[in-house]
Write an enzyme that holds these catalytic residues in place. Structure first.
Site, short mmCIF file in Angstrom:
data_model
loop_
_atom_site.label_atom_id
_atom_site.label_comp_id
_atom_site.label_asym_id
_atom_site.label_seq_id
_atom_site.Cartn_x
_atom_site.Cartn_y
_atom_site.Cartn_z
N ARG A 70 0.44 -1.17 -0.05
CA ARG A 70 0.27 0.01 -0.34
C ARG A 70 0.91 1.14 -0.05
NH1 ARG A 70 -4.96 -1.56 3.55
NH2 ARG A 70 -4.84 -3.71 3.57
N ARG A 94 1.78 1.02 10.19
CA ARG A 94 2.07 1.28 8.94
C ARG A 94 3.13 1.38 7.60
NH1 ARG A 94 -2.73 4.64 7.83
NH2 ARG A 94 -3.19 4.77 10.45
N GLU A 132 -6.31 -0.75 15.53
CA GLU A 132 -6.86 -1.82 14.60
C GLU A 132 -5.32 -2.25 14.58
OE1 GLU A 132 -8.13 -1.94 9.67
OE2 GLU A 132 -8.07 -0.25 10.36
N SER A 162 -10.22 -5.29 10.24
CA SER A 162 -11.74 -4.99 9.65
C SER A 162 -12.71 -6.53 9.14
CB SER A 162 -11.28 -3.66 8.75
OG SER A 162 -10.94 -2.97 9.63
N ARG A 194 1.05 -6.25 12.61
CA ARG A 194 1.01 -5.71 13.91
C ARG A 194 0.68 -6.97 14.88
NH1 ARG A 194 -3.49 -0.75 11.79
NH2 ARG A 194 -2.26 -0.07 10.77
#
Length: 423
Positions: A264, A279, A351, A354, A393
């Protein structure tokens, strides 16, 4: 993608949905005007085609009887030119309409709460108490660098910012987590493991909603005139496994899990989480994807969420589940739960997964259908997916929650067998 007829018949609902998502888009009126213009052009075109067809029969009769049909034929040349003009106009209008339709997000589920951003996401439940220490906890990147197992400086030398090199204990832990997650989802939860390509076509990206809207968030590559995209999540290739297919109802739900690296660009996130593994431009993830009947999708979302939660429960990592409000909901999703793991050094939840339902939004783009057992017309499936989990994460959360006062990291009990028998 929403169906044009649905938009036309439910214009107020679509407008209200944009408001709930806090999206300012005034192109709905443009879409309706274009739709009206398209139908006008189609009506005129069809009328002229019928006129030309009638004239062609008349010309045939005249010629057969030995008469002169030149005047009638000359008149039809003008009709032919007008039909070509109309066809060009229809193509232009349809292209403009498609651009607008492709930019309209999915309709929010009735349970989606109002809100502007993630600060308005209500907590559904918590599991475990936030980890507390009798010393000041270090951030995962501080621990990793001190132990010599996470190297951001050399990664930057190779690839620039937002990359990391894991070695020794950290790389073994990453691999153990991947195997643990895949084993749990396949052996206990009944998912079928797949290993898809990590580069996909524009058509594949479009089917799941990443394109055209989120092109800036992606990495693009290609050879010659062949455009390829690095996947941002395994959701993209795995959901497209059944693109342009009609499945059997008896086979639903179909459940896949896949490990992949994800890529990403993190456009628009500059200055956020600049240190650590939260990130990154490249990260590992285990993804869960389901294809279900429409009437089962709500139940299957709850099951998918529970499957993802069990990873954290077995790792004994404190977490909470929140439901995304309208302003924080993803473009293609109708409903999303985020799982947020506790990060002691940040003194907050972050987070880690999701879990979303997309109803038939992706299936319509990708033409993924199923044939009912009782027969009749095929129907669009519902698609769902969720992280099970984001591996980097999870590693960061283990470093922070299982650290010791002397700067070491304890291996979670459930992972010890992966270290003892496999490494």
């Amino acid at each position: 993608m929403l169906e044009l007829k649905f938009i036309r018949d439910n214009l107020d609902l679509v407008r209200d949905n944009l408001k709930k998502r806090h999206i300012n888009d005034d192109r709905l009126d443009e879409l309706i005007n274009l739709d009206r213009r398209r139908r006008e052009l189609l009506t005129e075109s069809e009328s002229l085609r019928n006129k030309r067809k009638t004239a062609s029969r008349e010309i045939g009769k005249i010629k057969k009887s030995g008469g002169n049909a030149d005047a009638l034929m000359a008149g039809m040349r003008g009709v032919g030119e007008r039909i070509r003009e109309l066809e060009a106009g229809i193509n232009t209008v349809e292209t403009a309409m498609n651009d607008i339709v492709m930019a309209i997000p999915n309709i929010c589920h009735s349970s989606v709460p109002d809100g502007i951003d993630d600060s308005d996401n209500p907590t559904v439940r918590t599991n475990g108490e936030p980890t507390r220490f009798n010393f000041v906890p270090k951030a995962h990147f501080e621990l990793g660098e001190a132990l010599g197992v996470i190297d951001f400086e050399r990664a930057a030398k190779l690839s620039g910012a937002r990359f990391a090199i894991l070695s020794g204990f950290a790389s073994r832990l990453e691999r153990a987590l991947i195997n643990f997650m895949l084993d749990l989802h396949t052996q206990r939860h009944g998912y079928r493991e797949v290993l898809p390509p990590f580069m996909v076509t524009t058509e594949t990206m479009t089917a799941t909603g990443q394109l055209p809207k989120f092109a800036d968030d992606l990495f693009k590559t290609g050879v010659s005139d062949r455009d390829m995209w690095l996947i941002p999540t395994a959701e993209v290739p795995v959901t497209n496994l059944h693109r342009d297919e009609t499945l059997a109802e008896k086979d639903l739900p179909i459940k896949y899990c896949a490990y992949t690296p994800c890529f990403r660009s993190e456009a628009g996130s500059y200055g956020k989480d600049t240190r650590g593994l939260i990130r990154q431009h490249q990260f590992d993830k285990v993804e869960l994807v389901k294809f279900t009947r429409p009437e089962d999708s709500d139940t299957e979302l709850e099951k998918l969420l529970a499957d993802a939660e069990e990873i954290l429960q077995l790792l004994q990592l404190p977490y909470r589940v929140v439901q995304l409000c309208g302003g924080d909901l993803g473009f293609s999703a109708t409903r999303t739960y985020d799982i947020e793991v506790w990060m002691p050094a940040q003194d907050k939840y972050r987070e880690i997964s999701s879990c979303s339902s997309f109803t038939d939004f992706q299936a319509r783009r990708g033409s993924i259908r199923y044939r009912p057992i009782e027969g009749g017309k095929s129907r669009l499936v519902h698609t769902l997916n969720g992280s099970g989990l984001a591996v980097g994460r999870t590693l960061a959360a283990i470093f922070e929650n299982f650290q010791t006062a002397d700067g070491k990291v304890v291996i979670p009990e459930v992972l010890k067998s992966y270290f003892e028998t496999r490494f």
